[in-house]
Design an enzyme around this catalytic site. Structure first.
Site, PDB file in Angstrom:
ATOM      1  CG  HIS A  88      -5.566   7.203 100.221  1.00 41.54           C
ATOM      2  ND1 HIS A  88      -5.898   7.833 101.398  1.00 41.54           N
ATOM      3  CD2 HIS A  88      -6.704   7.121  99.492  1.00 41.54           C
ATOM      4  CE1 HIS A  88      -7.195   8.118 101.386  1.00 41.54           C
ATOM      5  NE2 HIS A  88      -7.704   7.699 100.233  1.00 41.54           N
ATOM      6  CG  ASN A 113      -2.428   5.882  89.283  1.00 38.22           C
ATOM      7  OD1 ASN A 113      -3.609   5.703  89.011  1.00 38.22           O
ATOM      8  ND2 ASN A 113      -2.058   6.544  90.385  1.00 38.22           N
ATOM      9  CG  HIS A 151      -7.270   4.919  95.623  1.00 37.23           C
ATOM     10  ND1 HIS A 151      -6.597   5.942  94.996  1.00 37.23           N
ATOM     11  CD2 HIS A 151      -8.236   5.518  96.369  1.00 37.23           C
ATOM     12  CE1 HIS A 151      -7.138   7.100  95.337  1.00 37.23           C
ATOM     13  NE2 HIS A 151      -8.130   6.871  96.170  1.00 37.23           N
ATOM     14  NE  ARG A 195     -23.707  47.858  91.851  1.00 36.37           N
ATOM     15  CZ  ARG A 195     -23.950  47.770  90.555  1.00 36.37           C
ATOM     16  NH1 ARG A 195     -23.222  46.974  89.801  1.00 36.37           N
ATOM     17  NH2 ARG A 195     -24.916  48.477  90.004  1.00 36.37           N
ATOM     18  CD  GLU A 252     -18.381  32.174  88.514  1.00 31.42           C
ATOM     19  OE1 GLU A 252     -19.130  33.001  87.983  1.00 31.42           O
ATOM     20  OE2 GLU A 252     -18.127  31.058  87.991  1.00 31.42           O
ATOM     21  CG  HIS A 307     -25.327  42.227  91.673  1.00 28.64           C
ATOM     22  ND1 HIS A 307     -24.104  42.862  91.721  1.00 28.64           N
ATOM     23  CD2 HIS A 307     -25.948  42.678  90.559  1.00 28.64           C
ATOM     24  CE1 HIS A 307     -23.981  43.670  90.669  1.00 28.64           C
ATOM     25  NE2 HIS A 307     -25.098  43.585  89.959  1.00 28.64           N
ATOM     26  CG  ASP A 319     -30.285  39.893  86.038  1.00 27.98           C
ATOM     27  OD1 ASP A 319     -30.687  40.111  84.880  1.00 27.98           O
ATOM     28  OD2 ASP A 319     -29.209  40.308  86.478  1.00 27.98           O
ATOM     29  CG  HIS A 362     -28.620  35.979  87.929  1.00 24.45           C
ATOM     30  ND1 HIS A 362     -29.000  34.865  87.238  1.00 24.45           N
ATOM     31  CD2 HIS A 362     -27.477  36.419  87.346  1.00 24.45           C
ATOM     32  CE1 HIS A 362     -28.135  34.637  86.261  1.00 24.45           C
ATOM     33  NE2 HIS A 362     -27.196  35.556  86.316  1.00 24.45           N
TER      34      HIS A 362
END
Length: 669
Positions: free
Chosen positions: A28, A187, A263, A359, A413, A463, A471, A475
């Site tokens: 590039h 650019n 490019h 957990r 996330e 989970h 849920d 999920h």
């Protein structure tokens, strides 16, 4: 220094880049040609660095988020005296080259992070700036600013189109990371043409809304204009800074400048020759560097040595005045752990305690570790109460409280993983992040790049199964553990109980050269009675014989996480039916595969061909351990909304199912 001479220096950067790309017949050229002046300004007039020691702790960090412009970085690294030779540059994009197609951490001296996918470097830079603020708050004392440096980033239109940069920029503004300075190469061109076809927003207004100081647009082709802008940015340490630099992609190429043709493809022999004429570059031999230009650039080595020497002297005085802090700071920078860091971990859990979700167990282990390891810090994507990842009394990191250890990433996330990578790459911090396993989909790129970079970053995913329950399928992760296992150089752990969870944390911290994914349950699980079963230390080998009947086993049950308990229940029932069974807990495929053949065969003897795997997720991959004749019990469909226990029954992940399958496999039913 004359303007003509500085322009000669800038053109040297341009033509080193052009020549390397022409020789490789790949690359590039446009971005290096357009960004050369702003890069020269930053590196020659502002950047605090020592080419002879790229690891000097108090250096400024430089991130080329527009990683496709890699030859720009390799050129400036060579010119200023880093250990990258002209021969390396001649081997641009070739096998075993120290000048790969996109910058890779650990390959090229002076490259701070792996930047390929656009936006990742930008978010890494936010993490580096965050790390600088944290370490400064924890370790600086009056008269001893041992942590005092900037993080600079060059980003492109493409970087700022990516969602991860928006997430990271929003958080950086909220945290007021004022020592972060990003130069935006505006650019206006991407692969498909003008960026206006998909990107015509007012970027400056967006960043002002994030809480950034926005400078410009300035003439990015003018060294003086960029100098002035960076000086202005340095004067405001209360806000991160975006300098909008208007540049011309492929500057100097008569037929390609300002177009998409500059490019992602070499200029071509004829266009390269015309560019030499247009820019007055009289050196026809490729890879030419004027002697006086090289001497000018190489002043960076003497300057860098002096800067580091001054810092070393400061640190020695700091060590005398604050010996305990100095020792902790050095330990953090070295990435080593205190001698007593494991003390007490083996006594955190006992079989007579009530069932505990892994957990929850992880949260207990995390706090025990945090009390011993000051470098450990991290947070969650707005899920800390559920992921159990708060450090008690650790404080909330933010403007005015940069010494705190609990990070609040918000529901971001993707940026969370990328920012944590930047923290790990900066040094001095062992980061962890946390979210629900199903949201791994939102942060796959930084997990992959952490593995590619071989950095210690601890990704916590809770989970982990249909145990999520009500849920519903949106999920409930099904394919996600298999996805994690597919990433090279990532160690994935799915512990079966609280004691295995403690072992998993130990392993994740010990692995300084690779990231770890710790996969944890929402539902409570009994703590195995290790006086009657194999010690949890078997976790260290990835898989181990947890229990087996006194007689020679006819059947092996392999399981991970919560399903190890189902395997144990099934083994007892099979024993009552006269079937001798071995139960193998397999918390980490990667660790097991790393063991010697003798050990692997001792756990899974070829003579025992009757095998059943049990895991509440896709069965993909388990055949490597169960063989062609084995049975893999799992879930090869999406889940449903119902209580977790009901789902295990309805989807038939039960001990009775295991027993029935085993009896059929053995020809006893």
């Amino acid at each position: 220094m004359s303007q003509d001479f500085e322009e000669l220096c800038v053109n040297t950067i341009r033509f080193l880049s052009i020549d390397a790309i022409e020789k490789a017949a790949s690359g590039h050229p446009g971005a290096p040609m357009g960004m050369a002046a702003m890069t020269y300004s930053l590196w020659q007039h502002f950047l605090k660095h020592n080419p002879t020691n790229p690891e000097w702790p108090d250096r400024d960090r430089f991130v080329l988020s527009a990683g496709h412009a890699s030859m720009l970085l390799y050129s400036i690294l060579h010119l200023t005296g880093y250990n990258i030779t002209l021969d390396d540059i001649r081997q641009f994009r070739q096998w075993n080259s120290r000048a790969p197609g996109h910058p890779e951490y650990g390959i090229t001296p002076g490259v701070e992070t792996t930047t390929g996918p656009l936006g990742q470097g930008f978010a890494n830079a936010v993490g580096m700036a965050l790390a600088e603020r944290h370490l400064a708050a924890r370790y600086n004392e009056d008269g001893f600013e041992i942590v005092n440096h900037y993080t600079y980033c060059i980003c492109s239109d493409g970087d700022l189109m990516e969602g991860v940069s928006a997430e990271a920029a929003s958080l950086a503004g909220t945290l007021k990371l004022g020592k972060l300075i990003c130069l935006y190469d505006a650019n206006g061109i991407s692969i498909e043409g003008s960026t206006d076809i998909a990107f015509d927003e007012d970027v400056g207004q967006r960043f002002r809304a994030y809480g950034w100081q926005v400078i410009g647009p300035v003439d990015g082709m003018s060294i003086a204009a960029v100098d002035e802008a960076i000086t202005q940015a340095q004067s405001d340490t209360g806000r991160p800074n975006l300098i909008i630099c208007k540049t011309t992609i492929g500057y100097g190429a008569p037929h390609k400048a300002g177009t998409a043709h500059a490019h992602g493809e070499p200029l071509g022999r004829d266009e390269a020759a015309l560019t030499r004429q247009a820019l007055g570059w009289e050196y026809t031999e490729p890879f030419s560097i004027p002697v006086d230009v090289l001497q000018h650039f190489r002043k960076a080595t003497d300057n860098g040595r002096q800067l580091e020497m001054d810092w070393n002297n400061l640190f020695e005085r700091y060590r005398m005045a604050h010996p305990l802090k100095a020792a902790k700071f050095e330990q953090a920078l070295n990435g080593t752990l205190p001698e007593d860091w494991q003390d007490g971990l083996d006594n955190l859990f006992s079989p007579d305690m009530k069932p505990v979700a892994t957990r929850e167990a992880s949260g207990i282990v995390l706090n025990a570790l945090a009390a011993k390891i000051p470098a450990l810090m991290g947070g969650s994507a707005d899920l800390a109460p559920s992921t159990k990842t708060l450090i008690k009394d650790g404080g909330d990191f933010g403007a005015g409280n940069y010494g705190a250890r609990n990070l609040h990433f918000g529901i971001r996330e993707h940026a969370m993983g990328s920012i944590a990578n930047g923290m790990a790459l900066h040094g001095g911090i062992i980061p962890y992040t946390a979210t629900f396993l199903v949201f791994y989909d939102y942060m796959r790129p930084p997990v992959r790049l952490a593995a590619l970079s071989k950095i210690r970053n601890i990704f916590i995913f809770t989970h982990d199964s249909i145990g999520v329950g009500e849920d519903g399928p949106t999920h409930q992760p099904i394919e996600h553990v298999a996805g994690l296992r597919s990433v090279p150089d990532l160690t994935t752990f799915r512990p079966a109980d609280a004691t295995e969870t403690a072992e998993v944390w130990k392993l994740a911290l010990e692995k300084r050269d690779r990231p770890s994914a710790i996969v944890l349950t929402r539902q409570a699980l009994p703590v195995f009675d290790r006086t009657k079963l194999a010690a949890a230390a078997g976790t260290r080998r990835g898989a181990y014989v947890l229990w087996q009947a006194s007689s020679a086993p006819q059947l092996i049950l392999l399981a991970t996480g919560s399903e190890v308990h189902i395997a144990m229940e099934a083994a007892i029932l099979l024993g009552e039916a006269g079937v001798a069974t071995r139960v193998v807990s397999m918390p980490s495929w990667e660790l097991f595969e790393a063991q010697d053949e003798d050990y692997r065969l001792s756990v899974l003897p070829p003579s025992i061909k009757n095998r059943i795997s049990i895991e509440a997720g896709t069965t993909f991959g388990w055949c490597r351990y169960t063989g062609d004749s084995g049975i893999n019990i799992g879930i090869d469909r999406f889940g449903a909304s119902a209580p977790g226990k009901v789902l295990y029954e309805k989807l038939d992940i039960t001990a009775n199912r295991v027993v029935n399958e085993a009896l059929q496999l053995l020809g006893m039913k």
